[in-house]
Design a protein around this motif. Structure first.
Motif, mmCIF file in Angstrom:
data_model
loop_
_atom_site.group_PDB
_atom_site.id
_atom_site.type_symbol
_atom_site.label_atom_id
_atom_site.label_comp_id
_atom_site.label_asym_id
_atom_site.label_seq_id
_atom_site.Cartn_x
_atom_site.Cartn_y
_atom_site.Cartn_z
ATOM 1 N N ASP A 32 30.384 44.279 37.854
ATOM 2 C CA ASP A 32 30.171 45.665 37.409
ATOM 3 C C ASP A 32 31.162 46.072 36.317
ATOM 4 O O ASP A 32 31.682 47.181 36.317
ATOM 5 N N GLY A 33 31.471 45.145 35.401
ATOM 6 C CA GLY A 33 32.310 45.442 34.247
ATOM 7 C C GLY A 33 33.805 45.350 34.465
ATOM 8 O O GLY A 33 34.580 45.599 33.551
ATOM 9 N N THR A 34 34.241 45.007 35.667
ATOM 10 C CA THR A 34 35.676 44.910 35.945
ATOM 11 C C THR A 34 35.997 43.589 36.644
ATOM 12 O O THR A 34 35.117 42.938 37.203
ATOM 13 N N TYR A 35 37.251 43.232 36.598
ATOM 14 C CA TYR A 35 37.726 42.094 37.375
ATOM 15 C C TYR A 35 39.128 42.400 37.868
ATOM 16 O O TYR A 35 39.739 43.389 37.459
ATOM 17 N N ALA A 36 39.621 41.553 38.763
ATOM 18 C CA ALA A 36 40.910 41.822 39.395
ATOM 19 C C ALA A 36 41.699 40.541 39.582
ATOM 20 O O ALA A 36 41.153 39.436 39.538
ATOM 21 N N LEU A 37 42.986 40.718 39.810
ATOM 22 C CA LEU A 37 43.836 39.649 40.305
ATOM 23 C C LEU A 37 44.066 39.939 41.775
ATOM 24 O O LEU A 37 44.395 41.064 42.156
ATOM 25 N N VAL A 38 43.846 38.923 42.592
ATOM 26 C CA VAL A 38 43.937 39.047 44.047
ATOM 27 C C VAL A 38 45.016 38.093 44.537
ATOM 28 O O VAL A 38 44.973 36.899 44.239
ATOM 29 N N THR A 39 45.971 38.618 45.283
ATOM 30 C CA THR A 39 47.035 37.790 45.863
ATOM 31 C C THR A 39 46.659 37.463 47.294
ATOM 32 O O THR A 39 46.481 38.366 48.118
ATOM 33 N N ILE A 40 46.526 36.160 47.570
ATOM 34 C CA ILE A 40 46.161 35.701 48.912
ATOM 35 C C ILE A 40 47.391 35.111 49.584
ATOM 36 O O ILE A 40 48.087 34.269 49.010
ATOM 37 N N ALA A 41 47.656 35.588 50.801
ATOM 38 C CA ALA A 41 48.830 35.172 51.566
ATOM 39 C C ALA A 41 48.475 35.160 53.049
ATOM 40 O O ALA A 41 47.462 35.736 53.451
ATOM 41 N N PRO A 42 49.318 34.510 53.859
ATOM 42 C CA PRO A 42 49.067 34.521 55.305
ATOM 43 C C PRO A 42 49.083 35.942 55.863
ATOM 44 O O PRO A 42 49.870 36.788 55.419
ATOM 45 N N PHE A 55 41.342 45.149 35.864
ATOM 46 C CA PHE A 55 41.082 45.126 34.420
ATOM 47 C C PHE A 55 39.641 45.533 34.138
ATOM 48 O O PHE A 55 38.746 45.255 34.937
ATOM 49 N N ASP A 56 39.435 46.170 32.982
ATOM 50 C CA ASP A 56 38.099 46.426 32.469
ATOM 51 C C ASP A 56 38.079 46.011 31.001
ATOM 52 O O ASP A 56 39.027 45.362 30.532
ATOM 53 N N ALA A 57 37.038 46.381 30.272
ATOM 54 C CA ALA A 57 36.890 45.942 28.880
ATOM 55 C C ALA A 57 38.049 46.389 27.984
ATOM 56 O O ALA A 57 38.371 45.738 26.996
ATOM 57 N N SER A 58 38.717 47.487 28.337
ATOM 58 C CA SER A 58 39.818 47.986 27.506
ATOM 59 C C SER A 58 41.180 47.449 27.940
ATOM 60 O O SER A 58 42.180 47.729 27.295
ATOM 61 N N GLY A 59 41.244 46.695 29.025
ATOM 62 C CA GLY A 59 42.507 46.121 29.491
ATOM 63 C C GLY A 59 42.823 46.514 30.923
ATOM 64 O O GLY A 59 41.939 46.891 31.687
ATOM 65 N N GLU A 60 44.110 46.443 31.264
ATOM 66 C CA GLU A 60 44.520 46.771 32.636
ATOM 67 C C GLU A 60 44.410 48.275 32.870
ATOM 68 O O GLU A 60 44.713 49.074 31.986
ATOM 69 N N SER A 90 32.382 47.414 44.761
ATOM 70 C CA SER A 90 31.351 48.190 44.066
ATOM 71 C C SER A 90 30.355 48.871 45.008
ATOM 72 O O SER A 90 29.771 49.883 44.657
ATOM 73 N N ASN A 91 30.177 48.333 46.219
ATOM 74 C CA ASN A 91 29.270 48.996 47.165
ATOM 75 C C ASN A 91 29.954 49.317 48.505
ATOM 76 O O ASN A 91 29.301 49.780 49.428
#
Length: 127
Positions: A32-42, A55-60, A90-91
């Motif tokens: 839906d036009g955005t992405y993320a950084l996801v930190t996975i830990a125990p 982040f989206d099309a214009s940056g963070e 998104s939903n």
């Protein structure tokens, strides 16, 4: 005595250095036009992933989803496979989650109907 100390040190450092392949920072696919950084830990006996940057099309940007868990209660099944739950921002729905990791690539699936119908995203490990 010296041998015993070296053996204990080797055991300690081996355990510390052996992080699970799922641990780290992963970049999601654009959704839906955005992405993320996801930190996975125990988290307890499983692994959880928290959205740490968005982040989206214009940056963070500052998303209201930042700080929320997107990967929940993932349990290693062996061979780079994990099962748990995933949340789709998104939903605002939580799905049965399955992950398969190969090197720095993650195939993440969110499924309904007991795993019969799934949507898939490919994530890339960035750290």
């Amino acid at each position: 005595m010296k041998t015993l100390i070296l053996a204990l040190a080797a055991t300690f450092f081996t355990g510390v250095a052996a992080a699970d392949p799922i641990e780290g920072v992963w970049q999601t696919e654009v959704d839906d036009g955005t992405y993320a950084l996801v930190t996975i830990a125990p988290c307890g006996s499983a692994f959880c992933g928290t959205i740490t940057r968005t982040f989206d099309a214009s940056g963070e940007y500052e998303s209201p989803n930042k700080g929320r868990q997107i990967v929940r209660e993932m349990v290693a099944q062996g061979g780079g496979s994990y099962e748990g739950r995933v949340w789709r921002p998104s939903n605002d729905k939580v799905y049965l989650g399955r992950i398969q990791i190969e090197g720095t690539s993650m195939a993440l699936r969110g499924c309904v109907a007991g795993g019969l119908i799934c949507a898939r995203q490919n994530w890339t490990k960035v750290n």
